[in-house]
Design a protein around this motif. Structure first.
Motif, PDB file in Angstrom:
ATOM      1  N   ILE A 277     -23.783   0.409  60.959  1.00 31.69           N
ATOM      2  CA  ILE A 277     -25.125   1.022  60.236  1.00 31.69           C
ATOM      3  C   ILE A 277     -26.100   0.098  60.242  1.00 31.69           C
ATOM      4  O   ILE A 277     -27.227   0.189  60.617  1.00 31.69           O
ATOM      5  CB  ILE A 277     -24.641   1.706  58.943  1.00 31.69           C
ATOM      6  CG1 ILE A 277     -23.785   3.061  59.204  1.00 31.69           C
ATOM      7  CG2 ILE A 277     -26.208   2.110  58.140  1.00 31.69           C
ATOM      8  CD1 ILE A 277     -23.688   3.664  57.673  1.00 31.69           C
ATOM      9  N   LYS A 278     -25.783  -1.145  59.805  1.00 31.21           N
ATOM     10  CA  LYS A 278     -26.834  -2.411  59.626  1.00 31.21           C
ATOM     11  C   LYS A 278     -27.238  -2.767  61.065  1.00 31.21           C
ATOM     12  O   LYS A 278     -28.406  -2.689  61.294  1.00 31.21           O
ATOM     13  CB  LYS A 278     -25.948  -3.209  59.073  1.00 31.21           C
ATOM     14  CG  LYS A 278     -25.823  -3.240  57.568  1.00 31.21           C
ATOM     15  CD  LYS A 278     -25.129  -4.530  56.907  1.00 31.21           C
ATOM     16  CE  LYS A 278     -24.791  -4.476  55.117  1.00 31.21           C
ATOM     17  NZ  LYS A 278     -24.163  -5.478  54.747  1.00 31.21           N
ATOM     18  N   LYS A 281     -29.522   0.014  62.402  1.00 29.00           N
ATOM     19  CA  LYS A 281     -30.717   0.241  61.572  1.00 29.00           C
ATOM     20  C   LYS A 281     -31.730  -1.214  62.140  1.00 29.00           C
ATOM     21  O   LYS A 281     -33.165  -1.104  62.268  1.00 29.00           O
ATOM     22  CB  LYS A 281     -30.744  -0.035  60.041  1.00 29.00           C
ATOM     23  CG  LYS A 281     -30.151   1.344  59.702  1.00 29.00           C
ATOM     24  CD  LYS A 281     -30.029   1.375  58.082  1.00 29.00           C
ATOM     25  CE  LYS A 281     -29.871   2.599  57.366  1.00 29.00           C
ATOM     26  NZ  LYS A 281     -29.544   2.491  55.978  1.00 29.00           N
ATOM     27  N   ARG A 282     -30.851  -2.085  62.479  1.00 31.85           N
ATOM     28  CA  ARG A 282     -31.956  -3.625  63.065  1.00 31.85           C
ATOM     29  C   ARG A 282     -32.368  -3.319  64.574  1.00 31.85           C
ATOM     30  O   ARG A 282     -33.351  -3.776  64.879  1.00 31.85           O
ATOM     31  CB  ARG A 282     -31.108  -4.791  62.833  1.00 31.85           C
ATOM     32  CG  ARG A 282     -31.679  -6.054  63.086  1.00 31.85           C
ATOM     33  CD  ARG A 282     -30.906  -7.147  62.910  1.00 31.85           C
ATOM     34  NE  ARG A 282     -29.496  -7.266  63.781  1.00 31.85           N
ATOM     35  CZ  ARG A 282     -28.417  -6.925  63.183  1.00 31.85           C
ATOM     36  NH1 ARG A 282     -28.086  -6.729  62.065  1.00 31.85           N
ATOM     37  NH2 ARG A 282     -27.261  -6.961  63.818  1.00 31.85           N
ATOM     38  N   SER A 285     -33.384   1.582  65.373  1.00 30.52           N
ATOM     39  CA  SER A 285     -33.800   2.117  64.229  1.00 30.52           C
ATOM     40  C   SER A 285     -34.316   3.511  64.299  1.00 30.52           C
ATOM     41  O   SER A 285     -34.328   4.398  63.454  1.00 30.52           O
ATOM     42  CB  SER A 285     -35.032   1.301  63.418  1.00 30.52           C
ATOM     43  OG  SER A 285     -36.234   1.345  64.278  1.00 30.52           O
TER      44      SER A 285
END
Length: 325
Positions: A277-278, A281-282, A285
């Protein structure tokens, strides 16, 4: 030193299939399967491994329902040790929704010849060994006549990582990633509880570690067994997979490539949900993300409430993509 090298070789993470005994094929909708053998020419550029032989791959597609408006084609990429025969529920839902699913088994998996040890996610020397290259050949073979010319790729586990690469390469117009191997775990499946199983070449990819669905009272879709039974048995591919997953964490995905990602819960022993997820999102996104707490790795064959929700959201995404063009 030898111990560390062996550990690096076998401590790999992603598997995308199940460990099953052989089961009888399902009777439902067998007429929708079109399966054949395709000869695949492995190129041998300078410094490439001349020991890698050309192979016959099992390829084909699952037809769209005759009772539904044909909306287009999608390309499905399986996981490590998976078989296209084990994904009938997902293919059938796509068929009922008007989509034809194009597929193939990787080298040494399902009904394909060769060894998965000769496959690569990334290979700067021999492009023909890359799963994404093979996928493009298969797509070109079967996509003629597809109503929708846009390239939509659905990938699970290892196939999810390859699909992410195809998004990064801008080959795909849209991708659906199912528990993708962007962040693989070190001790997968049964090895999460018994790490020595990797070092002793025991079977570590098991149905119980992939899905909570016991298929009690219903048909188990897993009709073909796992090949190979452990990533430790294909160390060259496994090492490449781990390295590719690390590299993929730096890939920035163009906003022109649409995406939807399905993630399992933290109990998934194959991939790291929160780290994925991280990274998304980076670097991506604009991708939609759906997480299923408690779900294991094989989301598409999870308990009905999870699998059916994933099917519905997949159709909604595909309908939006195909109608937008």
């Amino acid at each position: 030193m030898m111990k560390n090298s062996l550990f690096l070789l076998v401590a790999v993470a992603l598997a995308g299939c199940s460990l099953f005994t052989k089961r009888e094929p399902q009777n439902a909708e067998t007429s929708r399967w079109f399966i054949e053998t395709m000869y695949y020419d492995v190129k041998h550029p300078y410094l490439a491994n001349p020991l890698v032989k050309d192979v016959n791959l099992r390829t084909g597609y699952y037809r769209e329902s005759a009772q539904t408006e044909f909306k287009g084609c999608v390309l499905y990429l399986e996981g490590l040790a998976d078989s296209i025969a084990n994904q009938q529920p997902l293919f059938h839902h796509l068929s009922e929704s008007g989509y034809r699913t194009i597929f193939f088994d990787y080298m040494g998996q399902g009904g394909s010849e060769g060894s998965m040890n000769n496959s690569r996610v990334l290979d700067p020397i021999n492009n023909s060994l890359q799963i994404s290259t093979q996928a493009q050949v298969v797509w070109n073979k079967y996509s003629e006549g597809c109503k929708n010319s846009k390239k939509i790729v659905i990938g699970w586990s290892t196939g999810g990582l390859v699909s992410y690469k195809m998004a990064y390469d801008r080959w795909a117009d849209a991708v659906i990633l199912i528990a993708p191997g962007i962040h693989t775990k070190m001790f997968i499946g049964e090895a999460a509880e018994n790490p020595s199983d990797l070092l002793t070449f025991q079977q570590v990819i098991s149905e119980r570690t992939l899905t909570r669905n016991t298929f009690a009272g219903g048909r188990n879709p897993h009709v073909e067994p796992i090949k190979p039974t452990s990533p430790a048995k294909v160390p060259l591919f496994a090492t490449n997979l781990v390295a590719a997953s690390k590299v993929s964490q730096t890939w920035k995905i163009s906003e022109k490539v649409k995406g939807l990602v399905f993630l399992s819960g933290v109990e998934d022993t194959y991939v790291d949900r929160d780290a994925t997820i991280k990274t998304l999102k980076r670097n991506a996104s604009h991708f939609g993300i759906v997480s299923y707490d408690g779900a294991l790795h094989e989301i598409q064959n999870e308990v009905p409430e999870v699998a059916h929700d994933m099917y519905q959201k997949t159709t909604q995404f595909l309908n939006h993509i195909t109608s937008a063009y």
